[in-house]
Design an enzyme around this catalytic site. Structure first.
Site, PDB file in Angstrom:
ATOM      1  CB  CYS A  82     -31.843  29.125  45.820  1.00 32.62           C
ATOM      2  SG  CYS A  82     -31.141  30.874  45.983  1.00 32.62           S
ATOM      3  CE  LYS A 128     -43.173  29.117  37.705  1.00 32.77           C
ATOM      4  NZ  LYS A 128     -44.031  29.995  36.765  1.00 32.77           N
TER       5      LYS A 128
HETATM    6  C1  AGP Z   1     -46.134  35.563  37.913  1.00 38.18           C
HETATM    7  O1  AGP Z   1     -46.092  35.637  36.865  1.00 38.18           O
HETATM    8  C2  AGP Z   1     -45.123  35.910  38.913  1.00 38.18           C
HETATM    9  N1  AGP Z   1     -44.055  35.245  38.625  1.00 38.18           N
HETATM   10  C3  AGP Z   1     -45.515  36.135  40.503  1.00 38.18           C
HETATM   11  O2  AGP Z   1     -46.233  37.147  40.529  1.00 38.18           O
HETATM   12  C4  AGP Z   1     -46.049  34.783  41.230  1.00 38.18           C
HETATM   13  O3  AGP Z   1     -47.480  34.850  40.656  1.00 38.18           O
HETATM   14  C5  AGP Z   1     -46.042  35.125  42.518  1.00 38.18           C
HETATM   15  O4  AGP Z   1     -44.805  35.144  42.955  1.00 38.18           O
HETATM   16  C6  AGP Z   1     -46.914  34.203  43.252  1.00 38.18           C
HETATM   17  O5  AGP Z   1     -46.265  32.963  43.178  1.00 38.18           O
HETATM   18  P1  AGP Z   1     -46.958  31.495  43.282  1.00 38.18           P
HETATM   19  O6  AGP Z   1     -48.133  31.081  42.361  1.00 38.18           O
HETATM   20  O7  AGP Z   1     -45.885  30.375  43.214  1.00 38.18           O
HETATM   21  O8  AGP Z   1     -47.462  31.447  45.002  1.00 38.18           O
END
Ligand code: AGP
Length: 605
Positions: free
Chosen positions: A2, A600
Site C-alpha cells: 500500500c 511491489k
Molecule cells: C520480483 O519480480 C517480485 N516482485 C518479488 O518476488 C520480489 O523480488 C520479492 O517480493 C522481494 O522483494 P524485495 O527485493 O523488495 O525484497
C-alpha cells in the site's frame, strides 16, 4: 504494501496529492482514495480500481484544500470494496486516517468499541484506530495527546497519517515497522510510505525510525518518541535519484523501460567503490559461516550468487528464502547477507532481525535509500539502480546479481584462489558488460518478441538450466508466472528425467538456458536434457550463444546471443528471459506493470 501520501501546503494540493499516489500505485492497486480539509470540512473520496479508474469516478485530482492525505491499497484485512478502501473516517467524521501494516489486536478493540455504540462501515483494522482517536479526543480534547493515547492501545506494525478539522494546520504521523518518510519542501512538507510519494516535489527527506511520531506542518515539523515524548533530531537525506528515472519515458510499460535501463544500471553497479565491495568480501572471509538470503526474485539472486562464490572463491554459502530462514541456527561469528530491492520486505526484515538477535553480523544489498533493511544491517551496499516502478523486478535484480559477482570475485582474489591475471581478466569482462547489455537489447529484442508472440498461448512451461543457469531458469520462470499468469516451472535440466519428463508432449514447451560451448560439462548436460525432451515430442526453445550448431539443431526456436565471457553469460540470459516474459504478457494483454494480486513491496508476513 500500500502507498501512503500526505501534503501540508499553503496552496491547493488536490492535483499534487493525486499525482503522488499515482506515483505510488505500484505499491498497491486494488482501490484508492483521498481526504482533504476543505473549508473546515473533511472531504473524503475513495473507490475500488486503479488510480485512473477511481479518478474518473471520483475526480480526486479536482479536490480542494491545502492539507490532505491519500492512499493506494493492496488488500490484507477486508476484501476489495469501497468501504474497505482508505482513507477511513471516524464514525463522527472528525478524524480521517490512512494506514499501512496490520493492527494485530483490532478484533478485541472493535468489539469493545461496537459495544459502546460505534458503528463500523468497513471490515478493516484501520477503522478501529480512527475510532479510538474519536474516543481519546472526547477525553483529552487535545489532538497530540489523543493520538498518543490511541497509539498506546494498538499492537502490530503500522505507519499512520491522520488529519482532523481540530487542527487544520498539521498532519499527525507515526511509524512502527512499516516505512514512513518526510519530504521537506519550501513552505510545504510531505509524508509518504516511500520516496516516490514526493520525489517530484522535493529531494530532501527524513527517514522515520520505529516508535517515532511527527506533527507535520507546512513550515515546521517535530519528531518525538512515542514512548517518552523526547524530541528526536534527525539528519536530512539528499536524494540523488533522478525524477526522470521514475518516469516511463517513451516506453509503453515500466517493465520494458526498466529492462532498457539495464546498461545504465550495470554501469552504476560498476561505479560502487571497490572498497565497499571488498569490505563486504572481507566480512565473508572473516565469517565462521555465511548465508545468502532473499525472497522471490532476490532468493534466486542469492541462489545465483551461490554459484559465483563457489566458482570464483571456492566457498559454499547456502542460499535461503527469507521466509524459511528460521530453519538455520545462527550465532556470533556468522554472517547473513540479505538482498532486497525495496529494503522493506517483511520476511527479509524478520529474518535479519532474527540473525541480529542471535549475534550474527548482517549485511545487505539494497536499492531503496533510507529503507528499513538499509538502516538495520552492519554493512550495506546501495545498488543505485534508481526507482524500479514495475512490480516485476528486472533492472534491480540484474544489478544485484552483478554486484554479487563483484563480491565473489573480490573474495576469490583475497583468498588467492584467483591468480592476479585471472582476476584482471574477469574485471575486464565486467567492465565490458554494460556495452554488451546495450548490444543484446538492441539486437535481440525483435527475435525475442517473435518467439514470445508465437508461444504466448502456451499454458505450461518448463524452464531448464544446469549449474548457474539453473537458478537463472528458476528466476526466469518466476518472471514468466508473475507477468503472464501462465504456469512456468524452473528446474535443473538434469532433474527432468527423474519424473517431470512424463509430462512432455508437444503442447508442453521447454525453455532451455544453454551455456556457452566452452562451459563443456554444463553444455553437455544441458544438451542431453534438450534431446530427452525433443525425442519425446516436446517443443524446445533455447536461449543460447551464436555458433552452437548442436544446440540449434535440437531447438524449434532459439535466441542466439553473441559470444561473451562465461562470467556474464548467465546475466545476459536473465535479461533475455525478462524480455521474453514481457513480450508474452504484452501479447496476452496482461496488466504488465501491476500484475493481478501482487504489490511491489511485501511489507506483511
Ligand atoms: C520480483 O519480480 C517480485 N516482485 C518479488 O518476488 C520480489 O523480488 C520479492 O517480493 C522481494 O522483494 P524485495 O527485493 O523488495 O525484497
Amino acid at each position: 504494501m500500500c502507498g501512503i501520501s500526505g501534503i501540508v501546503h499553503s496552496e491547493n494540493i488536490g492535483r499534487n496529492l493525486f499525482n503522488s499516489i499515482r506515483n505510488l500505485e505500484y505499491r498497491g492497486y486494488d482501490s484508492c482514495g483521498m481526504a482533504m480539509l476543505s473549508e473546515g470540512e473533511l472531504d473524503l473520496r475513495k473507490n475500488i480500481g486503479g488510480i485512473d479508474e477511481v479518478n474518473a469516478l471520483e475526480q480526486l485530482d479536482k479536490m480542494q484544500g491545502s492539507i490532505g492525505i491519500a492512499h493506494t491499497r493492496w488488500a490484507t484485512h477486508g476484501s476489495v470494496t469501497q468501504e474497505n478502501a482508505h482513507p477511513h473516517l471516524s464514525y463522527k467524521r472528525e478524524f480521517v486516517i490512512v494506514h499501512n501494516g496490520i493492527i494485530s489486536n483490532y478484533q478485541e478493540l472493535r468489539e469493545r468499541l461496537m459495544s459502546q455504540g460505534v458503528v463500523f462501515e468497513s471490515l478493516t483494522d484501520t477503522e478501529v484506530f480512527v475510532n479510538l482517536l474519536e474516543e481519546s479526543y472526547a477525553e483529552h480534547s487535545d489532538l497530540e495527546k489523543s493520538f498518543l493515547a490511541a497509539l498506546q492501545q494498538i499492537e502490530g506494525s503500522y505507519s499512520i497519517v491522520m488529519l482532523s478539522a481540530h487542527d487544520p494546520e498539521h498532519l499527525y504521523c507515526v511509524k512502527k515497522e512499516s516505512p514512513l518518510l518526510l519530504g521537506l519542501g519550501e513552505g510545504c512538507n510531505y509524508v509518504g510510505s516511500d520516496l516516490n510519494a514526493f520525489l517530484e516535489y522535493t529531494r530532501q527527506a527524513i527517514v522515520l525510525d520505529d516508535g517515532e511520531y511527527v506533527v507535520l506542518g507546512r513550515d515546521d515539523y517535530q519528531i518525538r518518541k512515542v514512548e517518552t515524548g523526547e524530541i528526536v533530531k534527525k539528519s536530512i537525506l539528499h536524494i540523488d535519484w533522478d525524477v526522470e528515472t521514475s518516469k516511463k519515458g517513451g516506453y509503453s510499460h515500466y517493465m520494458l523501460k526498466e529492462i532498457f535501463d539495464e546498461p545504465q544500471t550495470v554501469r552504476q553497479a560498476l561505479k560502487i567503490p571497490t572498497e565497499q565491495i571488498s569490505g563486504l568480501a572481507e566480512m565473508f572471509r572473516e565469517a565462521s559461516r555465511a548465508y545468502l538470503m532473499g525472497v522471490g526474485t532476490t532468493f534466486y539472486v542469492a541462489n545465483i550468487s551461490q554459484y559465483f562464490f563457489s566458482t570464483l572463491a571456492d566457498r559454499y554459502y547456502p542460499a535461503l528464502s527469507s521466509d524459511e530462514f528460521s530453519v538455520v541456527t545462527v550465532e556470533s561469528g556468522d554472517l547473513v547477507l540479505a538482498l532486497s530491492q525495496s529494503g522493506e520486505t517483511y520476511d527479509t526484515k524478520t529474518a535479519l532481525q532474527y540473525a541480529k538477535t542471535s549475534g550474527a553480523k548482517t549485511a545487505a544489498v539494497v536499492n531503496v535509500m533510507g529503507s528499513a533493511i538499509s538502516m538495520m544491517v552492519d554493512q550495506v551496499i546501495m545498488q543505485g539502480s534508481g526507482p524500479e516502478i514495475c512490480v516485476v523486478s528486472t533492472k534491480a535484480a540484474l544489478a544485484q546479481t552483478f554486484i554479487m559477482l563483484r563480491v565473489a570475485l573480490e573474495l576469490g582474489r583475497m583468498r588467492d584462489y584467483l591468480t592476479q591475471d585471472v582476476y584482471q581478466k574477469h574485471q575486464q569482462d565486467l567492465e565490458l558488460f554494460p556495452e554488451m547489455v546495450q548490444q543484446i537489447l538492441n539486437e535481440q529484442s525483435g527475435f525475442v518478441r517473435n518467439i514470445a508472440r508465437s508461444t504466448s498461448h502456451v499454458e505450461h512451461w518448463l524452464f531448464l538450466g544446469c549449474g548457474v543457469y539453473y537458478p537463472v531458469a528458476m528466476e526466469s520462470a518466476l518472471k514468466m508466472k508473475e507477468v503472464t499468469y501462465q504456469h512456468a516451472e524452473g528446474m535443473p535440466a538434469g532433474f527432468l528425467k527423474h519424473g517431470t519428463l512424463s509430462m512432455v508432449e508437444p503442447a508442453l514447451h521447454s525453455l532451455f538456458f544453454v551455456p556457452l560451448k566452452e562451459q563443456k560439462v554444463l553444455h553437455d548436460r544441458t544438451l542431453i536434457a534438450m534431446e530427452q525432451v525433443k525425442t519425446r515430442g516436446g517443443t524446445v526453445i533455447g536461449i543460447m550463444f551464436q555458433g552452437d550448431e548442436r544446440a540449434l539443431a535440437v531447438c524449434d526456436q532459439a535466441v542466439q546471443l553473441p559470444q561473451m565471457s562465461a562470467l556474464c553469460a548467465p546475466l545476459a540470459q536473465m535479461i533475455m528471459a525478462q524480455m521474453f516474459a514481457y513480450y508474452a504478457a504484452l501479447d496476452l494483454g496482461r496488466n504488465i506493470d501491476k500484475p493481478r494480486n501482487l504489490a511491489k513491496s511485501v511489507t506483511v508476513g
